[in-house]
Design an enzyme around this catalytic site. Structure first.
Site, short mmCIF file in Angstrom:
data_model
loop_
_atom_site.label_atom_id
_atom_site.label_comp_id
_atom_site.label_asym_id
_atom_site.label_seq_id
_atom_site.Cartn_x
_atom_site.Cartn_y
_atom_site.Cartn_z
N CYS A 181 24.93 20.38 43.48
CA CYS A 181 25.29 19.69 42.23
C CYS A 181 26.16 18.48 42.52
CB CYS A 181 26.07 20.65 41.31
SG CYS A 181 25.17 22.13 40.88
N1 SAJ Z 1 35.50 20.87 46.11
C1 SAJ Z 1 36.58 20.18 46.65
N2 SAJ Z 1 37.69 19.97 45.89
C2 SAJ Z 1 37.75 20.42 44.58
C3 SAJ Z 1 36.63 21.11 44.05
C4 SAJ Z 1 35.51 21.33 44.82
O1 SAJ Z 1 36.55 19.77 47.81
O2 SAJ Z 1 38.78 20.22 43.94
C5 SAJ Z 1 34.30 21.07 46.93
C6 SAJ Z 1 33.96 22.53 47.14
O3 SAJ Z 1 34.57 23.01 48.31
C7 SAJ Z 1 32.43 22.49 47.27
C8 SAJ Z 1 32.02 21.30 46.41
O4 SAJ Z 1 33.21 20.51 46.23
O5 SAJ Z 1 32.05 22.25 48.61
C9 SAJ Z 1 31.46 21.69 45.06
O6 SAJ Z 1 32.37 22.62 44.51
P1 SAJ Z 1 32.26 23.02 42.93
O7 SAJ Z 1 33.42 23.90 42.63
O8 SAJ Z 1 32.08 21.82 42.10
O9 SAJ Z 1 30.98 23.97 42.90
P2 SAJ Z 1 29.51 23.67 42.40
O10 SAJ Z 1 28.84 22.65 43.23
O11 SAJ Z 1 28.88 25.01 42.27
O12 SAJ Z 1 29.72 23.00 40.98
C10 SAJ Z 1 29.40 23.72 39.84
C11 SAJ Z 1 28.93 22.66 38.90
N3 SAJ Z 1 28.23 23.30 37.81
C12 SAJ Z 1 27.04 22.76 37.41
O13 SAJ Z 1 26.57 21.77 37.91
C13 SAJ Z 1 26.33 23.47 36.33
C14 SAJ Z 1 30.09 21.83 38.39
O14 SAJ Z 1 29.65 21.07 37.26
C15 SAJ Z 1 31.25 22.68 37.99
O15 SAJ Z 1 32.32 21.80 37.64
C16 SAJ Z 1 31.68 23.53 39.15
O16 SAJ Z 1 30.56 24.41 39.43
C17 SAJ Z 1 32.90 24.36 38.79
O17 SAJ Z 1 33.69 23.89 37.95
O18 SAJ Z 1 33.07 25.42 39.39
#
Ligand code: SAJ
Length: 425
Positions: free
Chosen positions: A255
């Site tokens: 995503c």
């Molecule tokens: N990450 C960071 N710093 C942060 C947050 C995340 O480095 O502050 C990294 C994580 O380690 C990971 C990547 O970014 O490698 C993505 O992390 P994520 O928490 O965004 O997880 P995703 O990719 O599963 O994002 C999903 C998304 N949901 C959809 O697309 C429907 C995103 O929109 C959500 O915001 C996210 O989940 C969430 O909030 O958990």
């Protein structure tokens, strides 16, 4: 539209087909089933279909079994990027081709896959029109971006608010009625299908740029001798106007690491250069290299080089408590450490097939350096004393997940992402 389609949708009698039974389609299939809506799952993966059928779920890999007399078809297939970070619509177009050969009049087709604004009208609709059906007369098409967040206990397909956009009024109304039949959250109607496509891209690009912001701060504060995690926690005490994000070893997943490229490519084709979004992607894509750099610094502090040193990399999944390693920073980190001559051990309890150790204890035993890439709970439960007892001398904390003072008190060298302070050697 004959009154029957929207009536069938509203009365939960519309025969629905979910195309693509992954982390988006499967929950949708489940909730429709629980609402008593007649639903069939379709996937090209026969093994996946067999598993669903074994669980009593109506699923098939045969189009002629799924699509005849369908009222609603929801496409939930992957939209990845290729090696050049270009959007890849192969799965969407293949699904559309299959759907159009079995389309009957008065059918609503909804695309949930994440796509650039304009994709539904520019790519999906022309394929569906090969069926001979006419948009707005007997073919209704809409976009409703998926918002599934794997592993999130609070929000899932039954309570997540949704936005919907249609190619025309009747398509919008039919799609809104479809989601209102099972979504407890708000279903917001948007004026155009491109607006609905843009919402999802904007949500995830917002997250990518905010992560890039703190990742750049982490690299700056390493020079300034300020612990970025303390500063973010401090800024987060402000009850408005600030949203905490956290620096780390990189941004993975299908995503956040992918969606910005859809907008960047689409805007480029229409004469706009998203400089800011491209820079944010560059910053986030530089974090695996920065983590390797911190490994070199940490080993240097004990007079070692990487070459010939035993290094355990903990975590292959792109985020904690899941097994998905798509776009994970672990890939580039392992590649660079291998090229520098490290003797690598890899362990992720959620990805055993690509782990070289069978347990965390085995993974860290006798390692001179441990690099944390994914903050799985199992890793965080390991105390600094346990690491020290295993012979570990350097901990590179790619998710700033450990207590730096406790790790240093146990006699280890600690390198985080943006956590150097004036006292760091
Ligand atoms: N990450 C960071 N710093 C942060 C947050 C995340 O480095 O502050 C990294 C994580 O380690 C990971 C990547 O970014 O490698 C993505 O992390 P994520 O928490 O965004 O997880 P995703 O990719 O599963 O994002 C999903 C998304 N949901 C959809 O697309 C429907 C995103 O929109 C959500 O915001 C996210 O989940 C969430 O909030 O958990």
């Amino acid at each position: 539209m004959t009154p029957t389609l929207i009536d069938r949708i509203r009365s939960k009698k519309a025969k629905t087909v979910i195309v693509g039974l992954g982390y988006v389609g499967a929950p949708l299939l489940g909730i429709l089933h629980r609402h008593g809506i007649p639903v069939v799952g379709f996937d090209v993966d026969a093994d996946k279909v067999a598993r669903y059928r074994a669980d009593g779920i109506v699923a098939t890999d045969r189009p002629e079994e799924a699509f005849p007399d369908a009222d609603v078809i929801v496409i939930c297939v992957p939209t990845p990027i290729d090696l050049g970070q270009r959007p890849d619509l192969t799965f969407v177009l293949r699904a559309a081709e299959t759907v159009q050969t079995h389309l009957s009049p008065d059918t609503l087709v909804v695309l949930e896959s994440t796509v650039a604004p304009g994709t539904t009208e520019e790519y999906l609709l022309p394929v569906l029109e090969r069926s001979g059906l006419r948009p707005g007369k007997d073919l209704f098409v809409a976009h409703c971006p998926e918002r599934v967040d794997p592993g999130n206990p609070s929000w899932d397909v039954h309570n997540l608010p949704r936005v919907v956009g249609g190619i025309d009024g009747p398509s919008l109304e039919a799609a809104a009625a479809f989601y209102e039949a099972f979504v407890d959250g708000e279903v917001m109607r948007l004026s155009r299908v491109e607006a609905a496509e843009a919402v999802k891209i904007v949500e995830n690009t917002f997250r990518d740029v905010n992560i890039a912001f703190v990742n750049e701060l982490a690299m700056s504060f390493d020079k300034l001798g300020i612990d970025i995690t303390e500063v973010i926690r401090g800024a987060a005490t402000k009850p408005f106007g600030f949203l905490a994000h956290w620096p780390g070893a990189g941004v993975g997943g299908h995503c956040i690491a992918v969606d910005p490229y859809y907008l960047i490519a689409h805007a480029d084709q229409h004469g706009f250069n998203h400089r800011f979004l491209k820079i944010a992607r560059e910053v986030n894509n530089a974090m695996p290299g920065y983590t390797v750099q911190k490994t070199l610094v940490g080993l240097n502090r004990i007079g070692r080089s990487v070459k010939g040193t035993r290094v355990a990399v903990l975590g292959l999944a792109y985020k904690p408590e899941i097994d998905d390693s798509r776009e994970s920073p672990a890939g580039p980190i392992l590649k660079e450490l291998r090229s520098l001559g490290a003797e690598l051990t890899v362990y992720d309890p959620f990805v055993p097939s690509r782990s070289t150790a069978e347990s965390l204890q085995e993974a860290v035993q006798g390692q001179e350096c441990v690099v944390l890439v994914t903050a799985h709970k199992e890793f965080l439960a390991m105390g600094p004393a346990e690491l020290q007892a295993a012979g570990v001398k350097v901990l590179v904390d790619g998710r700033n997940a450990f207590d730096q003072a406790a790790v240093e008190a146990a006699g280890l060298v600690y390198e985080g992402i943006g956590r150097r302070h004036r006292g760091t050697a």
